[in-house]
Design an enzyme around this catalytic site. Sequence first.
Site, PDB file in Angstrom:
ATOM      1  N   CYS A 134      -0.138   6.512   2.537  1.00 20.44           N
ATOM      2  CA  CYS A 134      -0.545   6.766   3.923  1.00 20.44           C
ATOM      3  C   CYS A 134       0.642   7.066   4.825  1.00 20.44           C
ATOM      4  O   CYS A 134       0.500   7.755   5.830  1.00 20.44           O
ATOM      5  CB  CYS A 134      -1.335   5.583   4.462  1.00 20.44           C
ATOM      6  SG  CYS A 134      -2.910   5.362   3.613  1.00 20.44           S
TER       7      CYS A 134
ATOM      8  N   ASP B 136     -10.643 -11.427  -8.865  1.00 18.15           N
ATOM      9  CA  ASP B 136     -10.013 -10.325  -9.594  1.00 18.15           C
ATOM     10  C   ASP B 136     -11.060  -9.248  -9.760  1.00 18.15           C
ATOM     11  O   ASP B 136     -12.261  -9.562  -9.832  1.00 18.15           O
ATOM     12  CB  ASP B 136      -9.556 -10.761 -10.996  1.00 18.15           C
ATOM     13  CG  ASP B 136     -10.711 -10.779 -11.974  1.00 18.15           C
ATOM     14  OD1 ASP B 136     -11.500 -11.741 -11.938  1.00 18.15           O
ATOM     15  OD2 ASP B 136     -10.884  -9.813 -12.733  1.00 18.15           O
TER      16      ASP B 136
ATOM     17  N   ASP C 202      -7.484 -14.110 -18.843  1.00 14.33           N
ATOM     18  CA  ASP C 202      -8.849 -14.513 -19.169  1.00 14.33           C
ATOM     19  C   ASP C 202      -8.856 -15.006 -20.616  1.00 14.33           C
ATOM     20  O   ASP C 202      -7.847 -14.926 -21.314  1.00 14.33           O
ATOM     21  CB  ASP C 202      -9.838 -13.371 -18.911  1.00 14.33           C
ATOM     22  CG  ASP C 202      -9.578 -12.151 -19.779  1.00 14.33           C
ATOM     23  OD1 ASP C 202      -8.751 -12.219 -20.698  1.00 14.33           O
ATOM     24  OD2 ASP C 202     -10.212 -11.107 -19.533  1.00 14.33           O
TER      25      ASP C 202
ATOM     26  N   CYS D 114       0.969   1.534   3.140  1.00 14.54           N
ATOM     27  CA  CYS D 114       1.313   1.987   1.784  1.00 14.54           C
ATOM     28  C   CYS D 114       2.039   3.333   1.828  1.00 14.54           C
ATOM     29  O   CYS D 114       1.887   4.101   2.778  1.00 14.54           O
ATOM     30  CB  CYS D 114       0.063   2.057   0.909  1.00 14.54           C
ATOM     31  SG  CYS D 114      -0.819   3.623   0.995  1.00 14.54           S
TER      32      CYS D 114
ATOM     33  N   CYS E  96      -2.138   2.117   7.715  1.00 18.33           N
ATOM     34  CA  CYS E  96      -1.945   1.471   6.402  1.00 18.33           C
ATOM     35  C   CYS E  96      -0.465   1.564   6.026  1.00 18.33           C
ATOM     36  O   CYS E  96       0.136   2.631   6.133  1.00 18.33           O
ATOM     37  CB  CYS E  96      -2.810   2.146   5.351  1.00 18.33           C
ATOM     38  SG  CYS E  96      -2.479   1.567   3.671  1.00 18.33           S
TER      39      CYS E  96
ATOM     40  N   HIS F 283      -2.547   2.842  -2.663  1.00 17.95           N
ATOM     41  CA  HIS F 283      -3.269   2.623  -1.405  1.00 17.95           C
ATOM     42  C   HIS F 283      -4.345   1.547  -1.562  1.00 17.95           C
ATOM     43  O   HIS F 283      -4.437   0.619  -0.755  1.00 17.95           O
ATOM     44  CB  HIS F 283      -3.922   3.915  -0.897  1.00 17.95           C
ATOM     45  CG  HIS F 283      -4.920   3.614   0.189  1.00 17.95           C
ATOM     46  ND1 HIS F 283      -4.557   3.351   1.484  1.00 17.95           N
ATOM     47  CD2 HIS F 283      -6.266   3.420   0.130  1.00 17.95           C
ATOM     48  CE1 HIS F 283      -5.623   3.033   2.190  1.00 17.95           C
ATOM     49  NE2 HIS F 283      -6.678   3.072   1.393  1.00 17.95           N
TER      50      HIS F 283
END
Length: 377
Positions: free
Chosen positions: A308, A265, A91, A305, A303, A334
């Site tokens: 999980c 974002d 930014d 990840c 999920c 996650h």
Amino acid sequence: MVINFKIEKKEGLARTGELSTAHGIIRTPAFMPVGTAATVKAMLPESVKETGADILLGNTYHLMLRPTAELIAKHGGLHKFMNWDKPILTDSGGFQVMSLSKLRKITESGVTFQSHLDGTSYDLTPERSMEIQHLLGSDITMAFDECTPFPATEEQARISMELSMRWAERSKNAFIAREGYALFGIVQGGVYPHLREKSATALKSIGFDGYAVGGLAVGEGQKLMFDVLDVTTPHLPDDKPRYLMGVGKPDDIIGAVMRGIDMFDCVIPTRSGRNARAYTDAGEQNIMNAKFKDDPKPLMEGCPCPSCKSYSRAYLNHLFRADEMLGPMLLTWHNLTFYQTLMSGIRAAIAKNQLAEFAHGFLTKYRANIKSDEKEI
Ligand SMILES: [Zn+2]
């Protein structure tokens, strides 16, 4: 052509495609995790990559104060410094100067402010912002602007937008164009349709590689945000990427994609992850909740990840109650995975011309536990 944006498929106003930069391809619609101080908090860069993120966001304001852009350049640029070899968007610093610094003063030239860290005085101008982002080696540089506060009167929003447009032109003049590196302009204008149109027209005449919509997600609410997008995206070039800054929650993202936005974002998945809030296909959950204390199930069935795959809700609940740092790490992992899975679902749905069905299916389940008065978009 400094970067290439290829739209592969459209459904209504939504598009899916690829944006090619010096450090690789960004699949759009894309979600960028926020790596404020050259790190995505609680995550290794390797782990962020595993979630499916193609691009990170870095904050000019934080990095210019500490460790400084010059030091990062000396160490080979932001990619090398933080061990992230994929694209980075930075930014311009403008938003955080206004929200974090002390004793700031805006003039035609730029902003003078005192660091929130030690009170040191700095000048940030469009030219200095371009120089800092160049030193960092950002694939996508953002034009320096003033994020118009909300609420703002029409007169305040006009004066602020017109200043940002003059700064956008100075940003373009100061930006060092090179293959694979892009400069995005930022549409301002508050909640006033004709100001948004004027801003978009001014930016188009300067000419940017991509166009961001700024000044939203600052307290106006989802309905007004969507209303502003409805009157803004039609004025942006169809063949350039569009980025909605600082957004948002999963339902904000789906609604904005349907209004023609390609990039997002937000700190929500990472900040929430550190604060025991999980995003799941059944909505937002607080893992500290007593109902999870003895629950052997994974946080979210299916999920991919590590959290999980290997840990129970009871364990996550315990980690947060015991204030263990693994809790924020697992929940951030996650949440970022959930966001990237959502984005890949959105991209696949647009490719098959099924975004409307995907959105309906996702939102029905996601909002099932939300009280009816909070459901309206
Ligand atoms: Zn998970």
